[in-house]
Design a protein around this motif. Structure first.
Motif, PDB file in Angstrom:
ATOM      1  N   GLU A 245       0.837  -1.197   0.000  1.00 35.63           N
ATOM      2  CA  GLU A 245       0.000   0.000   0.000  1.00 35.63           C
ATOM      3  C   GLU A 245       0.875   1.253   0.000  1.00 35.63           C
ATOM      4  O   GLU A 245       1.690   1.469   0.898  1.00 35.63           O
ATOM      5  CB  GLU A 245      -0.903   0.000   1.244  1.00 35.63           C
ATOM      6  CG  GLU A 245      -1.878   1.160   1.306  1.00 35.63           C
ATOM      7  CD  GLU A 245      -2.954   1.068   0.216  1.00 35.63           C
ATOM      8  OE1 GLU A 245      -3.433   2.134  -0.220  1.00 35.63           O
ATOM      9  OE2 GLU A 245      -3.302  -0.065  -0.181  1.00 35.63           O
ATOM     10  N   GLY A 246       0.729   2.064  -1.051  1.00 36.51           N
ATOM     11  CA  GLY A 246       1.450   3.327  -1.109  1.00 36.51           C
ATOM     12  C   GLY A 246       2.885   3.232  -1.574  1.00 36.51           C
ATOM     13  O   GLY A 246       3.601   4.234  -1.553  1.00 36.51           O
TER      14      GLY A 246
ATOM     15  N   GLY B 199       9.786   0.173  -7.584  1.00 30.48           N
ATOM     16  CA  GLY B 199      10.949   1.036  -7.742  1.00 30.48           C
ATOM     17  C   GLY B 199      11.283   1.870  -6.532  1.00 30.48           C
ATOM     18  O   GLY B 199      12.417   2.348  -6.387  1.00 30.48           O
ATOM     19  N   THR B 200      10.307   2.102  -5.646  1.00 30.64           N
ATOM     20  CA  THR B 200      10.580   2.870  -4.431  1.00 30.64           C
ATOM     21  C   THR B 200      10.882   1.959  -3.247  1.00 30.64           C
ATOM     22  O   THR B 200      11.499   2.391  -2.274  1.00 30.64           O
ATOM     23  CB  THR B 200       9.392   3.779  -4.071  1.00 30.64           C
ATOM     24  OG1 THR B 200       8.237   2.969  -3.789  1.00 30.64           O
ATOM     25  CG2 THR B 200       9.070   4.723  -5.215  1.00 30.64           C
ATOM     26  N   ALA B 201      10.455   0.704  -3.330  1.00 34.87           N
ATOM     27  CA  ALA B 201      10.657  -0.233  -2.222  1.00 34.87           C
ATOM     28  C   ALA B 201      11.962  -1.012  -2.344  1.00 34.87           C
ATOM     29  O   ALA B 201      12.534  -1.427  -1.329  1.00 34.87           O
ATOM     30  CB  ALA B 201       9.486  -1.212  -2.152  1.00 34.87           C
TER      31      ALA B 201
ATOM     32  N   THR C 269      12.060   9.396  -2.501  1.00 33.62           N
ATOM     33  CA  THR C 269      11.993  10.799  -2.078  1.00 33.62           C
ATOM     34  C   THR C 269      11.001  11.568  -2.938  1.00 33.62           C
ATOM     35  O   THR C 269      10.155  12.321  -2.432  1.00 33.62           O
ATOM     36  CB  THR C 269      13.387  11.443  -2.169  1.00 33.62           C
ATOM     37  OG1 THR C 269      14.296  10.711  -1.345  1.00 33.62           O
ATOM     38  CG2 THR C 269      13.343  12.896  -1.724  1.00 33.62           C
ATOM     39  N   LEU C 270      11.090  11.397  -4.239  1.00 31.19           N
ATOM     40  CA  LEU C 270      10.216  12.127  -5.155  1.00 31.19           C
ATOM     41  C   LEU C 270       8.758  11.696  -4.994  1.00 31.19           C
ATOM     42  O   LEU C 270       7.837  12.513  -5.102  1.00 31.19           O
ATOM     43  CB  LEU C 270      10.679  11.898  -6.596  1.00 31.19           C
ATOM     44  CG  LEU C 270      10.103  12.824  -7.670  1.00 31.19           C
ATOM     45  CD1 LEU C 270      10.460  14.276  -7.379  1.00 31.19           C
ATOM     46  CD2 LEU C 270      10.624  12.415  -9.043  1.00 31.19           C
ATOM     47  N   SER C 271       8.532  10.400  -4.713  1.00 29.63           N
ATOM     48  CA  SER C 271       7.156   9.894  -4.615  1.00 29.63           C
ATOM     49  C   SER C 271       6.410  10.463  -3.422  1.00 29.63           C
ATOM     50  O   SER C 271       5.179  10.396  -3.365  1.00 29.63           O
ATOM     51  CB  SER C 271       7.170   8.363  -4.529  1.00 29.63           C
ATOM     52  OG  SER C 271       7.678   7.927  -3.276  1.00 29.63           O
ATOM     53  N   ARG C 272       7.136  10.998  -2.450  1.00 28.90           N
ATOM     54  CA  ARG C 272       6.484  11.574  -1.261  1.00 28.90           C
ATOM     55  C   ARG C 272       6.144  13.048  -1.435  1.00 28.90           C
ATOM     56  O   ARG C 272       5.547  13.664  -0.546  1.00 28.90           O
ATOM     57  CB  ARG C 272       7.398  11.396  -0.036  1.00 28.90           C
ATOM     58  CG  ARG C 272       7.575   9.948   0.396  1.00 28.90           C
ATOM     59  CD  ARG C 272       8.255   9.855   1.747  1.00 28.90           C
ATOM     60  NE  ARG C 272       9.645  10.260   1.697  1.00 28.90           N
ATOM     61  CZ  ARG C 272      10.672   9.441   1.472  1.00 28.90           C
ATOM     62  NH1 ARG C 272      10.431   8.151   1.260  1.00 28.90           N
ATOM     63  NH2 ARG C 272      11.903   9.893   1.462  1.00 28.90           N
TER      64      ARG C 272
END
Length: 753
Positions: free
Chosen positions: A464-465, A469-471, A678-681
């Motif tokens: 979730e969320g 690529g971010t994990a 960082t960008l996804s937040r």
């Protein structure tokens, strides 16, 4: 001519090399006129194509084209020349180039017919090659229309019923591929193929392949007795002199193995099937090793028949030997992938599959092998390896295509079906048990994803969320032997080079989100702010040229980022490139792979240009026909690039964070993961369109550089002034996070990159 008759006789007997020599010797004789010599060279080119000696074949065709000129007296020979050239491009995975030559062949045949000349054989050959093109493009609707139109002309095929049967066989092959997905109760492919095989004038050599396809089709529908009958018939037609290296022998062994796995109860029968399949595969691999590697790839795994053979080999070894059988299969897969165009030099790579020995405790190696009946996923970690059976490759296409369509534009331009497609694709690729294994890893190294059509694995949802690529820190291998093949990194402090903002009048590719020329969102040095000023090198404006690239003294601890517009030219095998400022060495400023042949590159290259990661599809020979492969060949250890349009501000912010992490001594894959996360937040940049369309190719899991030393602060009063100015600008334009509060969709209407 005597040379033609002698060469045909030798080729029929299987002595193709001797046939080529006869033709080339005859063409070199004095007194031979241009038309005769051109004719001989076209025939030699066809035999060279048969032997997969493609550069030699194209060379003969080029010579013949010069000899034949353009007069009407050579039109019939030029029909054959255009057709053979088109077939060479088909054989090397270049259907776009093949289409142009085959259309020229069709047009010239029509001219001959309009002039009242007899052109039945030329039309038959042209129709057959056009059918091959439709099969290569997987355009089965076009194939059906072509065959229907061709056979409507009774005058062409009434004298040659065997040619009609050959055309129907191609139609049957197309229908068979469609039925892999539709699984009809009654098979149209079987009816078409059986009708074609009933033609008494059809040569024996033409019957073997359709009989093997019938064996597979009936097997797929559980008609095992009929499948064995077709398989026995095909095997009975095979010439023993062809040897086990022939592709048809491998196909037969593959289908026999599938029969044994689904119907055989005795271990002896399974072992017999395994012995036959191993022998066929070993001989075929040995034959493939003799074929020169093409710079643009097109390797062993390009063909569904060879992927099917590997799939059945894995099932047999797993059934008979359990975990040890899986281990031995992974070694076979390693050996097969070593046939790729980007296989590292022997002195840098191992010949043995590492089975986790080269992996860190927090790293997982993911190996995909899509095959006609199922897709395999192997996960290897430092302490275990396991395999999972996924759906057949065709079933991935619908959600994959929906996701790719959605990622061509910002989220405001699409509906909710794209998220559904991404979720479905992730669930198909990672069953629950695989997710459990992978969730314990922090870094993924991926191989085999290229056998699917292009899509960004990093843009799939995970928890979730979060996105893959971010994990996870991902890198993509061109082939398994690439793992651990690069020389050790220097771990010196890097010098960062940036080439940006070229002055060019050329139009960039469609669909870009990078800014138009002269409308850049940032100064080049802002992207390199993480490095000391003395370690920054910027080539911009009139200095952003090919000459500057070649003159740059790149060292073993340097970084190069190219931040310009991407371009595409589908008439080239290496179709992706980027724009530079014009210079005498490159007057139009359009740089493609062939212009990089002698350029020595630093260990890390970042290409923040739209679509420069796109390339011709090369199943099992990843990145060989793209810029990533070219850069890896020229010395880069890791390349970051995208096959998709990029939005400018998010791309530049991603670059800044990425460079901060690299300067801190992080590995490229982890630096990119941190930049994505960082960008996804940041509000407005949550969608993967903004943060997960750039991937890391090559050795991305090891740090390449030492931590950059702190920048010299200079006089205290200059520092205070600089901080005040930056703080004021940020407070007016950006939120506290340092990112834009919302990306501008207007950038999509700017000139594309």
């Amino acid at each position: 001519m005597q040379a033609f008759r002698a060469s045909e006789r030798l080729a029929f007997q299987g002595h193709v090399e001797s046939a080529i020599k006869v033709l080339q010797d005859a063409a070199s004789q004095s007194g031979m006129n241009a038309r005769q010599e051109g004719d001989l060279r076209v025939r030699a080119a066809e035999y060279l194509r048969y032997l997969q000696r493609f550069p030699e074949s194209l060379s003969e065709l080029k010579t013949a084209e010069t000899l034949l000129g353009t007069g009407p007296e050579t039109d019939s020979i030029r029909c054959e020349l255009y057709g053979v050239r088109g077939q060479v491009y088909l054989d090397t995975g270049l259907p776009d180039l093949a289409m142009g030559w085959l259309e020229r062949e069709q047009d010239l045949v029509t001219e001959l017919e309009d002039r009242g000349e007899t052109a039945h054989l030329a039309r038959i050959s042209s129709n057959l090659r056009s059918a091959h093109l439709a099969l290569a493009r997987e355009d089965y609707v076009e194939l059906e229309l072509l065959v229907e139109e061709a056979l409507a002309d009774d005058t062409t095929y009434e004298r040659y019923p065997q040619e009609r049967a050959k055309l129907m066989i191609r139609l049957g092959l197309g229908w068979n591929e469609m039925e892999r997905v539709t699984r009809p109760a009654q098979s149209a492919a079987e009816a078409i193929l059986k009708d074609a095989l009933a033609e008494p004038k059809l040569a024996t050599v033409e019957k073997t392949y359709p009989e093997l396809v019938l064996a597979e089709s009936t097997m797929r529908r559980g008609k095992w007795i009929e499948a064995r009958s077709w398989l026995d018939s095909a095997r009975g037609r095979m010439d023993p002199e062809m040897g086990a290296a022939a592709p048809k022998f491998l196909m037969a062994a593959t289908f026999a193995a599938r029969c044994a796995l689904d119907t055989e109860t005795s271990e002896e029968g399974l072992r017999r099937a395994l012995t036959d399949l191993e022998a066929g595969l070993h001989a075929f691999v040995a034959r493939w090793r003799e074929v020169p590697k093409r710079p643009g790839g097109y390797g062993f795994l390009e063909f569904s028949d060879t992927r099917a053979a590997l799939s059945e080999l894995h099932r047999l070894r797993k059934r008979l030997f359990g975990k040890p059988g899986e281990e031995s299969f992974l070694q076979t897969l390693w050996d097969v992938q070593a046939l790729g165009a980007l296989t590292p030099a022997a002195e840098h790579s191992s010949s043995d599959f590492p089975l986790g020995h080269q992996l860190a405790d927090d790293q997982a190696l993911l190996i995909f092998l899509p095959a006609p009946e199922r897709t395999h996923l192997w996960i290897v970690t430092s302490d275990q390896h396991c395999s999972f059976d996924l759906p057949q490759e065709d079933l991935f296409e619908e959600p994959r295509a929906a996701l790719v369509r959605a990622l061509q534009s910002p989220p405001t331009h699409r509906n909710g079906t794209s998220l559904q497609a991404a979720v479905k694709l992730q669930q198909m690729m990672f069953p629950a048990a695989a997710r459990q294994v992978l969730s314990r890893a922090r870094r993924w190294t991926v191989s085999g994803l290229d056998v699917f059509p292009e899509f960004p694995l990093e843009a799939l949802p995970w928890d979730e969320g979060t996105w893959i690529g971010t994990a996870f820190a991902l890198d993509h291998l061109p082939s398994l032997p690439f793992l651990g093949s690069r020389p050790p990194a220097s771990l010196n402090q890097p010098t960062a080079w940036l080439l940006c903002h070229p002055e060019s009048d050329q139009p960039p590719s469609t669909g870009s989100s990078l800014p138009a020329q002269g409308n850049h969102s940032s100064d080049g040095r802002e992207l390199l702010a993480a490095y000391p000023r003395r370690s920054q090198r910027v080539l911009d404006g009139p200095d952003a040229t090919l000459s500057s690239l070649f003159n740059a003294p790149f060292g073993d601890s340097d970084i190069l980022q190219i931040h310009t517009h991407g371009i595409q030219d589908t008439s080239r095998e290496f179709s992706a490139g980027f724009l530079l400022s014009p210079c005498p060495k490159l007057p139009d400023g359009m740089l493609f792979a062939d212009g990089l042949a002698s350029l020595r590159l630093p260990p890390l290259v970042i290409l923040t240009s739209c679509r420069v990661g796109s390339q011709r599809r090369r199943r099992g020979d990843a990145y060989s026909a793209g810029l990533a492969g070219v850069f890896l060949k020229q010395g880069a250890q890791a390349v970051c690039l995208s096959a998709f349009p990029l939005e400018v501000r998010s791309t530049e912010e991603l670059s800044r964070v990425f460079h901060q992490e690299i300067a801190a001594g992080r590995a490229p894959a982890e630096a990119m993961r941190h930049a994505r996360a960082t960008l996804s937040r940041v509000p407005g940049f949550e969608d993967p369109f903004y943060h997960s369309l750039i991937r890391v190719v090559g050795e991305g899991q090891q740090p390449l550089f030492a931590k950059a030393s702190a920048r010299s602060p200079g006089p205290w009063w200059l520092v205070l002034i600089a901080v005040a100015v930056v703080a004021g600008a940020v407070s007016r334009k950006r939120p506290k996070s340092g990112f834009p509060s919302r990306p501008s969709d207007l950038s999509l209407n700017d000139s594309s990159s």
